[in-house]
Scaffold this motif. Sequence first.
Motif, short mmCIF file in Angstrom:
data_model
loop_
_atom_site.label_atom_id
_atom_site.label_comp_id
_atom_site.label_asym_id
_atom_site.label_seq_id
_atom_site.Cartn_x
_atom_site.Cartn_y
_atom_site.Cartn_z
N THR A 132 0.82 -1.22 0.00
CA THR A 132 0.00 0.00 0.00
C THR A 132 0.85 1.27 0.00
OG1 THR A 132 -0.14 -0.17 2.43
CG2 THR A 132 -1.98 -1.08 1.15
N ARG A 133 2.15 1.12 -0.22
CA ARG A 133 3.05 2.28 -0.14
C ARG A 133 2.67 3.35 -1.16
NH1 ARG A 133 8.51 0.00 -0.11
NH2 ARG A 133 8.01 -0.31 2.11
N ARG A 134 2.22 2.92 -2.33
CA ARG A 134 1.90 3.87 -3.40
C ARG A 134 0.40 4.04 -3.64
NH1 ARG A 134 6.49 5.33 -5.89
NH2 ARG A 134 8.32 3.98 -5.65
N LEU A 135 -0.41 3.51 -2.74
CA LEU A 135 -1.86 3.64 -2.89
C LEU A 135 -2.27 5.12 -2.83
CD1 LEU A 135 -4.74 2.35 -2.96
CD2 LEU A 135 -4.64 2.32 -0.46
N PRO A 136 -2.91 5.67 -3.86
CA PRO A 136 -3.36 7.07 -3.80
C PRO A 136 -4.29 7.30 -2.61
CG PRO A 136 -3.49 6.25 -6.04
CD PRO A 136 -3.19 5.06 -5.18
N LEU A 173 -5.90 12.43 -8.42
CA LEU A 173 -5.07 11.40 -7.79
C LEU A 173 -4.88 10.20 -8.71
CD1 LEU A 173 -6.21 11.04 -4.06
CD2 LEU A 173 -4.10 12.03 -4.93
N LEU A 174 -5.97 9.73 -9.30
CA LEU A 174 -5.91 8.56 -10.15
C LEU A 174 -5.11 8.83 -11.43
CD1 LEU A 174 -9.57 7.31 -9.68
CD2 LEU A 174 -7.49 6.20 -8.84
N ARG A 175 -5.24 10.06 -11.95
CA ARG A 175 -4.45 10.41 -13.14
C ARG A 175 -2.96 10.38 -12.82
NH1 ARG A 175 -8.24 14.45 -14.36
NH2 ARG A 175 -6.97 16.02 -13.31
N ARG A 176 -2.58 10.94 -11.68
CA ARG A 176 -1.17 10.99 -11.32
C ARG A 176 -0.63 9.59 -11.04
NH1 ARG A 176 -2.76 15.65 -8.21
NH2 ARG A 176 -2.62 14.49 -6.25
#
Length: 234
Positions: free
Chosen positions: A74-78, A119-122
């Motif tokens: 989950t380190r990169r979970l937006p 967030l999802l785009r990035r």
Amino acid sequence: MGQRLLLIDDDQRLTDMVGDYLRRQGYDVTTAGSLAQGRELLERVAPDALVLDLMLPDGDGLDFTRELRAAPRTRRLPLLMLTARGEPMDRIVGLEIGADDYLGKPFEPRELLARVKALLRRAAPEPQADAVLAFGRLEIDLGARQARLDGKPCDLTSHQFELLGVLAQSPGRVLSRDQIMDALKGHPLEAFDRSIDVHISRIRAVIEDDPKTPRRVLTVRGAGYVFARKQDAD
């Protein structure tokens, strides 16, 4: 369904309202009223983004954020943090420990939607400029901006190629018209979202030339469109 969102907040009225609103925008929304329930759903749902309240009955959203950022899965979970506390220090701490964005209560659902989209785009992986997506007889050459069927170029306009590329880069995932239009920003269609239907029909006519071959671009009634994965269509 569309991209998966997990909303953790103990305000039942808010989660019902926001959840319904985001579902109407094409998202698959799961809600939790506590950190314990949120932890369980994280394992089961595997969301594309998390909306997390700072103050919960069984723990602190800041501590939970630290926990998420310490775990490889989950380190990169937006992560968008919600709170009714307006102190600047809360916002600073939240961002410093790993929250991607911060929204104070009360808020407009449209603003939450805009922030979730951002967030999802990035977080979306950028396709390689010269990537070639292969689906059986069909190739989509992102670098050359060309679709080929059995090696022969397909007669698609620039707009139609962009639309096909958006769908093909998320095979198996239902995309609503709003999500498609959002992904096509900078490559405007001639009209508004209903023109997508016309372009989809043209794309189908070009890439689905054999009636014996299963369709590539499928309509999901009331939800949007999905590009069939290779195993579904070949």
